[in-house]
Scaffold this active site. Structure first.
Site, PDB file in Angstrom:
ATOM      1  N   THR A   1      18.076   4.707  -4.855  1.00 41.76           N
ATOM      2  CA  THR A   1      18.413   4.036  -6.109  1.00 41.76           C
ATOM      3  C   THR A   1      19.706   4.664  -6.628  1.00 41.76           C
ATOM      4  O   THR A   1      20.059   5.774  -6.217  1.00 41.76           O
ATOM      5  CB  THR A   1      17.298   4.224  -7.153  1.00 41.76           C
TER       6      THR A   1
ATOM      7  N   GLU B   1      13.451  -0.923  -5.364  1.00 41.20           N
ATOM      8  CA  GLU B   1      12.049  -0.586  -5.072  1.00 41.20           C
ATOM      9  C   GLU B   1      11.248  -1.796  -4.612  1.00 41.20           C
ATOM     10  O   GLU B   1      10.118  -1.662  -4.162  1.00 41.20           O
ATOM     11  CB  GLU B   1      11.381   0.004  -6.329  1.00 41.20           C
TER      12      GLU B   1
HETATM   13  P1  ADP Z   1      20.605  -0.235 -10.057  1.00 41.01           P
HETATM   14  O1  ADP Z   1      19.670   0.654 -10.818  1.00 41.01           O
HETATM   15  O2  ADP Z   1      21.732   0.415  -9.380  1.00 41.01           O
HETATM   16  O3  ADP Z   1      21.049  -1.427 -10.854  1.00 41.01           O
HETATM   17  P2  ADP Z   1      18.839  -1.983  -8.613  1.00 41.01           P
HETATM   18  O4  ADP Z   1      19.642  -2.993  -7.921  1.00 41.01           O
HETATM   19  O5  ADP Z   1      17.594  -1.544  -7.978  1.00 41.01           O
HETATM   20  O6  ADP Z   1      19.712  -0.740  -8.850  1.00 41.01           O
HETATM   21  O7  ADP Z   1      18.548  -2.514 -10.070  1.00 41.01           O
HETATM   22  C1  ADP Z   1      17.367  -3.144 -10.410  1.00 41.01           C
HETATM   23  C2  ADP Z   1      17.414  -3.493 -11.862  1.00 41.01           C
HETATM   24  O8  ADP Z   1      18.452  -4.439 -12.122  1.00 41.01           O
HETATM   25  C3  ADP Z   1      16.164  -4.164 -12.352  1.00 41.01           C
HETATM   26  O9  ADP Z   1      15.148  -3.250 -12.655  1.00 41.01           O
HETATM   27  C4  ADP Z   1      16.675  -4.885 -13.599  1.00 41.01           C
HETATM   28  O10 ADP Z   1      16.768  -4.007 -14.706  1.00 41.01           O
HETATM   29  C5  ADP Z   1      18.070  -5.285 -13.190  1.00 41.01           C
HETATM   30  N1  ADP Z   1      18.061  -6.679 -12.724  1.00 41.01           N
HETATM   31  C6  ADP Z   1      18.020  -7.130 -11.467  1.00 41.01           C
HETATM   32  N2  ADP Z   1      18.056  -8.474 -11.449  1.00 41.01           N
HETATM   33  C7  ADP Z   1      18.097  -8.886 -12.733  1.00 41.01           C
HETATM   34  C8  ADP Z   1      18.135 -10.161 -13.382  1.00 41.01           C
HETATM   35  N3  ADP Z   1      18.171 -11.288 -12.713  1.00 41.01           N
HETATM   36  N4  ADP Z   1      18.150 -10.169 -14.733  1.00 41.01           N
HETATM   37  C9  ADP Z   1      18.122  -9.029 -15.462  1.00 41.01           C
HETATM   38  N5  ADP Z   1      18.104  -7.816 -14.898  1.00 41.01           N
HETATM   39  C10 ADP Z   1      18.091  -7.730 -13.558  1.00 41.01           C
END
Ligand code: ADP
Length: 549
Positions: A190, A335
């Site tokens: 992450t 995750e």
């Molecule tokens: P990072 O922490 O680097 O952003 P991730 O790609 O795992 O890594 O991020 C996941 C997070 O991104 C989710 O828990 C959420 O908060 C946000 N997220 C992902 N897709 C969406 C979406 N369509 N709308 C709002 N938030 C989103």
């Protein structure tokens, strides 16, 4: 009574060999940096992956070993995915834009034995080598200038090997080993914006089940006839698992290398007749801006999947109304491999007026089979699915992590195995999830919670606003106050009073920004997301009004 069906393991080598035999001549195109476009196919990818697997074994890589990558999305990166997993090793994709210390930390924790790096990231590979047990670095492209070694800790060094020469000496025959489908196949950390990066360890089974779900008609809807461009880099949740979904369907795969900005992206989409593209909102901001400024249109592009951050309604309108491209808004996280939900309207929504349809599509959507979702209040009680009550989103499923790699921090999974996402949201009567915010991005002003996503989406309805980020900054009196940072659209004049009037008319009183600041750009992570943690640090002491301009 047990069923009488064969128990054949779901392995990534099987996925690749299926594509090689059934879709062998279906093209895989890649745009490596500083090289001509590469045109291969599934047959060639399988043959080159077998060569690479033989080379890895020759370099002493065994089942269970971790091999790291520091690379853009190219055919070679794809070959590493398949070769490493195929021999039971684990492909650990490292985000090259992490700090050297973070790279060293995660390479050490993963105990990577080999690093594959684009020429542009050999410096980052040095950090991985310093971190731990790396025995060699393989340079994926370009020539090796100077001594073919990479400095290691204690004044030593490890060899720097050229990728193509490594493959050239190998046979392309290999009988892939068979093993348990729950064997680890990929490792992705992450981003570490809220603490130390934590490793998520995908299995063969989880990746293949995820690929089946991604390819479904109401998800990404990938068929053999499609040309698919994953614009989420391979180090961002393995390009959201799209390379595997494309292999499953036998779709044409277009890997854009570093070409992820407006003009370059439009050029690749047009040149390759891309039909489906996937990526984060900031990337599409760049593409839309480019299309508007040049008048270019992308007639082959049927659908964009927007995820990784909230897709503002104005982006849905721009794609669908201006350019005739369908938007599907998806939500997930590292995750979760990453797919959780997707906002594909249902049959009964067919007659919805455009505005209501856009509002529906701006939600994050319904879970796909394989992901169970619930929302809970702070005491862990279920929150009603009425589209209004907010709770923390918890998930469970075969491609959701059951824990982090070599990390025993408690608190992310409850006794029934539900994973707490840290996202807050509502679920409506039809099962559409609406993410109101990440818990850590919520702003608390005078005791009231403000959704940064709601404020940003509204600001972007103003055509003069190209991008927006709402953050909370500490305030003695109110706890936090809301700062709205906006990037103006090219050629437009930003009017603070107009934007404030829009916010006053459409937001609850406490959600109206205390201050609006005009900026030239917003900081983004390597995965293209706005870095609110950077903004919060930068504007923590922002008291005087900053003039718009
Ligand atoms: P990072 O922490 O680097 O952003 P991730 O790609 O795992 O890594 O991020 C996941 C997070 O991104 C989710 O828990 C959420 O908060 C946000 N997220 C992902 N897709 C969406 C979406 N369509 N709308 C709002 N938030 C989103």
């Amino acid at each position: 009574m047990l069923g009488l069906m064969m128990e054949r393991p779901l392995l990534l080598s099987g996925l690749l060999e299926h594509a090689a035999s059934v879709h062998g001549d279906r093209e895989i195109v890649s745009y490596p940096a500083d090289e001509p476009v590469y045109r291969g196919d599934y047959g060639k990818t399988a043959a080159r992956s077998r060569r690479l697997a033989n080379a890895m074994r020759g370099l002493g890589v065994h089942a269970g070993d971790r091999v790291a990558t520091l690379a853009c999305s190219t055919h070679r990166h794809l070959e590493i995915f398949y070769a490493a997993a195929g021999i039971g090793a684990i492909c650990h994709t490292i985000n090259p834009r992490l700090h050297a210390e973070q790279i060293a930390f995660i390479a050490a924790q993963a105990e990577d034995v080999l690093v594959f790096a684009d020429a542009a990231f050999v410096v980052q590979a040095e950090a991985a080598v310093r971190g731990g047990q790396v025995r060699a670095v393989v340079q994926l492209d370009g020539g090796i200038a100077g001594p073919a070694v990479v400095p290691a800790a204690n004044g030593g060094s490890v060899p720097l090997l050229p990728y193509e020469a490594l493959l050239a000496g190998q046979a392309d025959v290999l009988s892939w080993p068979e093993f348990d489908e729950n064997t680890a196949a990929g490792l992705c950390y992450t981003s570490g914006t809220t603490g130390k990066p934590r490793g998520v360890l995908y299995s063969h089974r989880s990746q293949i089940l995820h690929a089946f779900a991604v390819a479904l008609p109401d998800v990404a809807g990938i068929s053999e006839a499609d040309s698919v461009l994953p614009a989420a880099p391979m180090f961002h949740v393995q390009s959201w698992g799209i390379p595997y979904a494309a292999t499953l369907a036998g779709a044409r795969l277009v890997l854009p290398g570093p070409r992820l900005h407006g003009a370059a992206l439009a050029e690749v989409i047009a040149a390759e007749g891309v039909t489906i593209a996937l990526g984060v909102p900031t990337l599409w901001v760049g593409l839309i801006r480019y299309l508007r400024s040049t008048g270019q249109r992308l007639p082959t592009l049927r659908r964009v999947i927007v995820g990784g951050a909230a897709c503002p309604p104005s982006m849905i309108t721009a794609f669908q109304q201006e350019f005739g491209i369908e938007v599907r808004h998806a939500w997930g996280m590292t995750e979760m491999s990453p797919l959780g939900t997707i906002a594909t309207p249902c049959a009964k929504h067919g007659g919805l007026p455009e505005e209501a349809r856009t509002r529906l599509q701006a939600k994050q959507g319904r879970p796909v089979f394989g992901v169970e979702i619930r929302i809970e209040d702070e005491a862990g009680r279920p929150v009603p699915h009425d589209g209004r009550s907010i709770g923390e989103v918890k998930v469970r499923g075969p491609w959701v992590c059951s824990g982090y790699y070599r990390c025993d921090e408690p608190g992310t999974h409850d006794a029934e195995g539900w994973f707490a996402t840290g996202d807050l949201g509502t679920i409506d009567e039809d099962g559409f999830v609406h993410i109101t915010d990440r818990r850590k991005d919520l702003i608390k002003f005078a005791g009231e919670w403000i959704s940064s996503i709601e404020v940003e989406s509204l600001a972007m309805e103003n055509p003069a606003v190209m991008q927006a980020a709402a953050i909370g900054i500490p305030d003695e009196k109110w706890g936090e106050k809301l700062l709205l940072l906006v990037v103006p659209s090219p050629g437009s004049t930003m009017r603070e009073d107009e934007l404030l009037a829009l916010c006053r008319a459409r937001l609850a009183k406490w959600s109206v920004p205390t201050r609006i600041i005009c900026v030239a750009s917003l900081p983004t992570s390597a995965t293209g997301k706005v870095q609110k943690n950077v903004l919060r640090a930068q504007y923590a002491r922002c008291t005087p009004a900053v003039p718009l301009g």
